[in-house]
Design a protein around this motif. Sequence first.
Motif, PDB file in Angstrom:
ATOM      1  N   LYS A 310     -10.210   3.540   0.608  1.00  0.00           N
ATOM      2  CA  LYS A 310      -8.876   3.851   1.127  1.00  0.00           C
ATOM      3  C   LYS A 310      -8.643   3.117   2.438  1.00  0.00           C
ATOM      4  CE  LYS A 310      -5.599   7.535   2.110  1.00  0.00           C
ATOM      5  NZ  LYS A 310      -5.291   8.978   1.994  1.00  0.00           N
ATOM      6  N   LEU A 311      -7.525   2.407   2.517  1.00  0.00           N
ATOM      7  CA  LEU A 311      -7.162   1.687   3.738  1.00  0.00           C
ATOM      8  C   LEU A 311      -6.371   2.579   4.680  1.00  0.00           C
ATOM      9  CD1 LEU A 311      -6.125  -1.716   2.098  1.00  0.00           C
ATOM     10  CD2 LEU A 311      -8.299  -1.152   3.194  1.00  0.00           C
ATOM     11  N   HIS A 312      -5.363   3.283   4.176  1.00  0.00           N
ATOM     12  CA  HIS A 312      -4.589   4.206   5.009  1.00  0.00           C
ATOM     13  C   HIS A 312      -3.630   4.997   4.127  1.00  0.00           C
ATOM     14  CE1 HIS A 312      -0.987   1.617   4.722  1.00  0.00           C
ATOM     15  NE2 HIS A 312      -1.792   0.590   4.941  1.00  0.00           N
ATOM     16  N   ASP A 313      -2.975   5.998   4.715  1.00  0.00           N
ATOM     17  CA  ASP A 313      -1.966   6.771   3.998  1.00  0.00           C
ATOM     18  C   ASP A 313      -0.715   5.923   3.778  1.00  0.00           C
ATOM     19  OD1 ASP A 313      -3.530   9.073   3.920  1.00  0.00           O
ATOM     20  OD2 ASP A 313      -2.763   9.811   5.843  1.00  0.00           O
ATOM     21  N   ALA A 328       1.206  -7.525   3.716  1.00  0.00           N
ATOM     22  CA  ALA A 328       0.339  -8.661   4.055  1.00  0.00           C
ATOM     23  C   ALA A 328      -0.897  -8.190   4.807  1.00  0.00           C
ATOM     24  CB  ALA A 328       1.117  -9.683   4.876  1.00  0.00           C
ATOM     25  N   ARG A 329      -0.720  -7.244   5.735  1.00  0.00           N
ATOM     26  CA  ARG A 329      -1.881  -6.697   6.469  1.00  0.00           C
ATOM     27  C   ARG A 329      -2.817  -5.977   5.512  1.00  0.00           C
ATOM     28  NH1 ARG A 329       2.082  -5.441  10.377  1.00  0.00           N
ATOM     29  NH2 ARG A 329       2.252  -3.307   9.547  1.00  0.00           N
ATOM     30  N   ASP A 330      -2.253  -5.216   4.586  1.00  0.00           N
ATOM     31  CA  ASP A 330      -3.081  -4.499   3.611  1.00  0.00           C
ATOM     32  C   ASP A 330      -3.887  -5.482   2.765  1.00  0.00           C
ATOM     33  OD1 ASP A 330      -2.048  -2.109   4.528  1.00  0.00           O
ATOM     34  OD2 ASP A 330      -0.492  -1.997   2.970  1.00  0.00           O
ATOM     35  N   CYS A 331      -3.272  -6.585   2.377  1.00  0.00           N
ATOM     36  CA  CYS A 331      -3.982  -7.601   1.588  1.00  0.00           C
ATOM     37  C   CYS A 331      -5.135  -8.187   2.391  1.00  0.00           C
ATOM     38  CB  CYS A 331      -3.028  -8.707   1.147  1.00  0.00           C
ATOM     39  SG  CYS A 331      -1.825  -8.197  -0.102  1.00  0.00           S
ATOM     40  N   ASP A 332      -4.889  -8.470   3.668  1.00  0.00           N
ATOM     41  CA  ASP A 332      -5.952  -9.006   4.526  1.00  0.00           C
ATOM     42  C   ASP A 332      -7.086  -7.997   4.674  1.00  0.00           C
ATOM     43  OD1 ASP A 332      -4.576 -11.360   4.891  1.00  0.00           O
ATOM     44  OD2 ASP A 332      -3.695 -10.771   6.821  1.00  0.00           O
ATOM     45  N   ASP A 333      -6.732  -6.710   4.845  1.00  0.00           N
ATOM     46  CA  ASP A 333      -7.769  -5.675   5.004  1.00  0.00           C
ATOM     47  C   ASP A 333      -8.561  -5.506   3.708  1.00  0.00           C
ATOM     48  OD1 ASP A 333      -6.960  -5.280   7.599  1.00  0.00           O
ATOM     49  OD2 ASP A 333      -5.743  -3.503   7.158  1.00  0.00           O
ATOM     50  N   ALA A 334      -7.886  -5.604   2.574  1.00  0.00           N
ATOM     51  CA  ALA A 334      -8.594  -5.497   1.293  1.00  0.00           C
ATOM     52  C   ALA A 334      -9.537  -6.682   1.107  1.00  0.00           C
ATOM     53  CB  ALA A 334      -7.596  -5.431   0.134  1.00  0.00           C
ATOM     54  N   ARG A 335      -9.090  -7.876   1.462  1.00  0.00           N
ATOM     55  CA  ARG A 335      -9.968  -9.050   1.371  1.00  0.00           C
ATOM     56  C   ARG A 335     -11.189  -8.881   2.267  1.00  0.00           C
ATOM     57  NH1 ARG A 335      -4.797 -11.720   1.404  1.00  0.00           N
ATOM     58  NH2 ARG A 335      -4.382 -12.679  -0.647  1.00  0.00           N
ATOM     59  N   ALA A 336     -10.985  -8.329   3.462  1.00  0.00           N
ATOM     60  CA  ALA A 336     -12.110  -8.100   4.373  1.00  0.00           C
ATOM     61  C   ALA A 336     -13.086  -7.095   3.774  1.00  0.00           C
ATOM     62  CB  ALA A 336     -11.596  -7.603   5.725  1.00  0.00           C
ATOM     63  N   TYR A 337     -12.558  -6.059   3.087  1.00  0.00           N
ATOM     64  CA  TYR A 337     -13.427  -5.074   2.443  1.00  0.00           C
ATOM     65  C   TYR A 337     -14.278  -5.731   1.362  1.00  0.00           C
ATOM     66  CZ  TYR A 337     -14.803  -1.458  -0.863  1.00  0.00           C
ATOM     67  OH  TYR A 337     -15.520  -0.678  -1.742  1.00  0.00           O
TER      68      TYR A 337
END
Length: 354
Positions: A310-313, A328-337
Amino acid sequence: MKIFRGLRSRPPGSPGCALTIGNFDGVHRGHQAMLALLNNEAHHRGVPSCVMTFEPHPRDHFAALHHKPELAPARIATLRDKLQELERCGVDQCVVLPFNARLASQPPEAFIADTLVGALGVKYVLVGDDFRFGAKRAGDYAMLDAAGERLGFDVARMQSYEVHGLRVSSSAVREALGAGRMDDVAALLGRPYSISGHVVHGRKLGRQLAESSPGRGDGFRTLNLRFAHWKPAASGIFAVHVHGLGPDADSPPLPGVANLGVRPSLDPDDVNGGRVLLETHCLAWPAAMAARLPDGEAYGKIVRVELLHKLHDELKYDSLDALTKGIARDCDDARAYFASLHTQTHRQTTRDRI
């Protein structure tokens, strides 16, 4: 697995069965242990193993009856996913009973005589340690056991199943999902949490966000799945794996980022307005896959999405520009995960070689 919607759909003259009864929401590791025992007992008796479950959930029925939606439990799995997991556990049959006023008011003695014996011809019944049944939950294990001795079927009770001292239950799974503790959820389920279904049409707004040029439609294209219950146990933005888009069943999953919820940034005129959706954007879309799907679309295909982290609510953005930047931020965070997973796997492989 044969699925019977109600007792009348079961063919006359069907053989008896070894039966367990429950909601089986999530089909967690405690359920899996119970089903393994059920299958073993059915095999020894030469009858099919059978699960009786209910739709809607009994607490959904009473919540609606008393106009108190807060009494309805958050749903872990759709009926579709529950049935798939029961089949994976080797169950031969499943009877899905509509939980309505008639069933809720049926005395426990009538449930035993009419349903268990008359309709199903049970030879063996396995229940959990907190099993109650019949009108006002008046029936219990002692009543069922006494009826079994009188009517000629065996009754057994299975105690709680624990993992690292924690009682495995649907309530524990719901709590972990609500808190976004996906590793704990996977430990309780014995597998990553996933949602499956047919890809449905949406508003097609995502593809217009961050598109390379007007009308190109190559922005944040999403695969939309409906979650067929208004109160999912999980919600928010997740790093995910998408299964079912490859050329065969063994194709590796695609990494993605997904929103599970009601999309608070969209207006009520959204084509799926008011419905819970799982909207998934694949971070990689191989050219070979696009060539296999008409116009690069996946509408109508059945896919399974594993919610891994889970990234955030869910967030409400005040403009499409803010929404675009947020995705776009969510995509970057998912790639980092996913990059961190790759690093962990590489380190573990190196240690194993040493």
